[in-house]
Write an enzyme that holds these catalytic residues in place. Structure first.
Site: not given
Length: 306
Positions: A82, A212, A252
């Site tokens: 990442d 998130s 992600n």
């Protein structure tokens, strides 16, 4: 199973109308949390490792954990770099057994981003490794984030040229998300029209960074036991589901896992002040991360797709 590539997982996800959760891991507990979640949900999963985690844990240690998981379970897993910061970092990870790498040239000029990305693609593809790159700049707290005033959304026309000239397998787009726990000052509103246009113009799976949700229950639990998280705000779950319908095949997740881990460690230490066994402190934290991951897999509709 042997580890698979992000491309293999994401092409199927894009076609099937779901997304693969890409979860950042740093240690034994985080790796086990994601793998156990994947097994229990019968879901594919991507385990992401950043350059800073390689420095923290050591390349051999962290990759061995993920490779062991790949050998021991029967759900498809990928090991992904990442935010690879340069060509050399990406190549080291390819040679270390990563099945997918991200080269993040978003901080470079458009032409420089194309050049370094193409170099990584040429090397990685020869080794059977898939490549993700990023076009646009995300704000927030991350190794390659920028200040909010410098954040730039992905230009759909540039995306077409970028994909054609680099040969990448997946493209990370900037449509209004942000890294970290403090993503927005008000309700999140992703540029879904921009995403729709990008998806129509490029024929490869798309990636959403900084996604998130920063659930209130996790923040409340953390603050109950002493954390200071005033103003923490994430991406609404319905926005993520809309993004999946518009081509996002990899989402992600890092901050939500960190918050769950921190909240639970604080809870155990507060409620059991005499406890000093790391297993009894970190075990519940691992379980909390697992529950977060399972929730994401259900939200992204990848459960049952392994």
């Amino acid at each position: 199973m042997v580890l698979v590539t992000n491309k293999e997982l994401m092409v199927a996800a894009r076609k099937g109308g779901y997304a693969i959760g890409a979860f950042n891991v740093q240690n034994l507990e985080s790796v086990k949390a994601i793998v156990e979640a994947a097994v229990e949900e019968c879901s594919p999963a991507i385990l992401q490792i950043t350059p800073s985690v390689v420095k923290y844990a050591g390349m051999g240690y962290i990759t061995s954990l993920v490779k062991t998981a790949g050998k021991e379970v029967q759900v498809p897993l990928a090991m992904h770099l990442d935010h690879g910061e340069d060509y050399e970092t990406a190549i080291k990870c390819v040679d270390a057994g990563f099945t997918s790498v991200m080269i993040d040239g978003s901080f470079l000029s458009f032409e420089e981003n194309i050049a370094v990305t193409k170099r990584v693609v040429n090397y990685a593809h020869a080794k059977g490794v898939s490549v993700e790159a990023e076009l646009g700049k995300l704000a927030g707290v991350e190794e390659r984030s920028v200040e909010e005033k410098d954040a730039i959304l992905t230009d759909p026309n540039n995306a077409v040229e970028f994909v054609e000239k680099t040969g990448i397998d997946t493209l990370a787009v900037a449509i209004g998300t942000s890294h970290g726990a403090y993503k927005f000052k008000s309700a999140a509103k992703l540029d879904l029209e921009r995403l729709k246009l990008i998806n129509e113009k490029v024929g490869i799976p798309l990636v959403l960074h900084g996604a998130s949700s920063v659930p209130s229950w996790i923040c409340e639990k953390a603050t109950k036991y002493g954390a200071i998280l005033d103003g923490a705000k994430g991406v609404a779950e319905d926005q993520l589901q809309q993004a999946i319908k518009l081509g996002i095949a990899k989402i992600n997740i890092d901050t939500d896992l960190r918050l769950a881990f921190t909240a639970t460690v604080r809870e155990v230490l507060t409620n059991s002040p005499k406890e000093f066994d790391p297993r009894k402190i970190l075990g519940p934290a691992k379980d909390a991360m697992k529950e977060v991951a399972k929730g994401k897999m259900r939200l992204f509709a990848s459960s049952g797709k392994a």
